[in-house]
Motif scaffolding. Structure first.
Motif, PDB file in Angstrom:
ATOM      1  N   GLU A 201      34.154  63.572  47.671  1.00 30.90           N
ATOM      2  CA  GLU A 201      35.244  63.316  48.604  1.00 30.90           C
ATOM      3  C   GLU A 201      34.833  62.066  49.387  1.00 30.90           C
ATOM      4  N   SER A 204      34.523  61.603  53.505  1.00 32.64           N
ATOM      5  CA  SER A 204      33.400  62.297  54.130  1.00 32.64           C
ATOM      6  C   SER A 204      32.063  61.752  53.646  1.00 32.64           C
ATOM      7  N   ARG A 207      31.308  58.259  55.104  1.00 35.43           N
ATOM      8  CA  ARG A 207      31.080  58.298  56.543  1.00 35.43           C
ATOM      9  C   ARG A 207      29.780  59.009  56.909  1.00 35.43           C
ATOM     10  N   GLU A 208      29.286  59.858  56.031  1.00 36.37           N
ATOM     11  CA  GLU A 208      27.962  60.440  56.264  1.00 36.37           C
ATOM     12  C   GLU A 208      26.875  59.375  56.149  1.00 36.37           C
TER      13      GLU A 208
END
Length: 311
Positions: A201, A204, A207-208
């Motif tokens: 995904e 997510s 951005r991690e």
């Protein structure tokens, strides 16, 4: 001379090898003896009629195929400086409405679409550079990022995506590469700092790794909105496939890159290839008369690099 053309749209069976006249060399033009011609998805779109259906090309009795060419200058037209017969060159045929493309034994291009070939590359390797290299380069221009910012590249193991990673790194950008899990070593070798599997995904996962999201994206895999979610508010997003640009959510600047021939910049890219900063990848070669087999292999997918026809 021989050339591969399309007189009706359909599958690979509609590709025809025909005897056609040698094209004349006009003022400001260069005639090239083709040693290698790249096989690209846009060629399949010409063959199937998808470009005509999309309104990007007019229907005509005969459609030529092939954008990428590597070969030897045979003749120069009036007013051409910088090339002489015998020069090894690369070039890009960027028009969609021609009866003859690079799938031929000879091709005529405007001199401004031609550049000296990389000196350390075979003709087949050199033919993989013009379309994909310029597309990646112009996509980065459109993205508008500055040194130190973070760029997301989808399809990072593919032809355009691989060049986008390497060219971004050369511009001082930090790259998040999206590709298959088996391609992590490959794209890190291109210089990617971060890696995300393509089945993750993206919003997510990116951005991690990059809090707030990437500053921009080059969407070489036509992921669309899923890749846009990984771009921070007010960032930039460049779609490579025509019509694949998503809605510009969250103030994102979204655009499509529409490739244009640029001989001067192509010469600079050839220099980067000679310096080892761009990787020229040939996935396989076919004789000109086996263009149909090349299109079938392209459709099968899983290629790393470009297929090339060798007249």
């Amino acid at each position: 001379m021989r050339a591969v053309v399309v007189r009706s749209f359909g599958g690979s069976e509609v590709l025809r090898t025909e005897e056609v006249p040698v094209p004349p060399t006009g003022a400001g033009q260069v005639r090239i003896r083709v040693e290698a011609a790249g096989v690209n998805p846009v060629d399949a779109a010409v063959r199937t009629g998808a470009l005509v259906e999309a309104g990007l090309a007019e229907r005509r009795a005969v459609h030529g195929l092939g954008w990428d060419v590597a070969g030897v200058v045979e003749e120069i037209g009036a007013g051409v400086d910088g090339f002489v017969p015998g020069d090894r060159v690369i070039g890009l045929a960027d028009r969609l409405d021609l009866p003859l493309g690079a799938y031929a034994e000879q091709i005529v291009l405007d001199a401004g679409a031609v550049a000296p070939a990389p000196t350390r590359a075979t003709a087949a390797q050199a033919a993989t550079l013009p379309l994909n290299g310029l597309t990646a380069d112009q996509a980065l221009d459109l993205a508008g990022l500055v040194e130190g910012q973070i760029l997301l590249v989808t399809g990072a193991a593919g032809g355009v995506g691989g060049y986008a990673v390497e060219l971004a790194v050369a511009r001082g950008l930090r790259v998040v590469a999206v590709a298959g899990v088996d391609d992590e070593e490959l794209v890190r070798g291109f210089g990617a700092e971060f890696f995300v599997p393509r089945d993750a995904e993206l919003g997510s996962a990116v951005r991690e790794l990059v809090p707030g999201g990437a500053h921009g994206a080059v969407d070489a895999a036509a992921v669309g909105t899923a890749a846009l979610t990984a771009v921070r508010n007010g960032g930039s997003f460049v779609a490579v496939l025509g019509g694949a640009a998503p809605v510009p959510l969250r103030g994102t600047r979204v655009g499509n890159v529409w490739i244009r021939a640029d001989g001067s910049r192509l010469a600079e890219l050839a220099g980067l290839a000679d310096d080892g900063r761009l990787t020229l990848r040939v996935a396989g070669t076919f004789p000109l008369a086996q263009a149909a087999a090349a299109h079938e292999r392209l459709a099968a997918g899983g290629l790393r690099g470009r297929l090339v026809l060798l007249p």
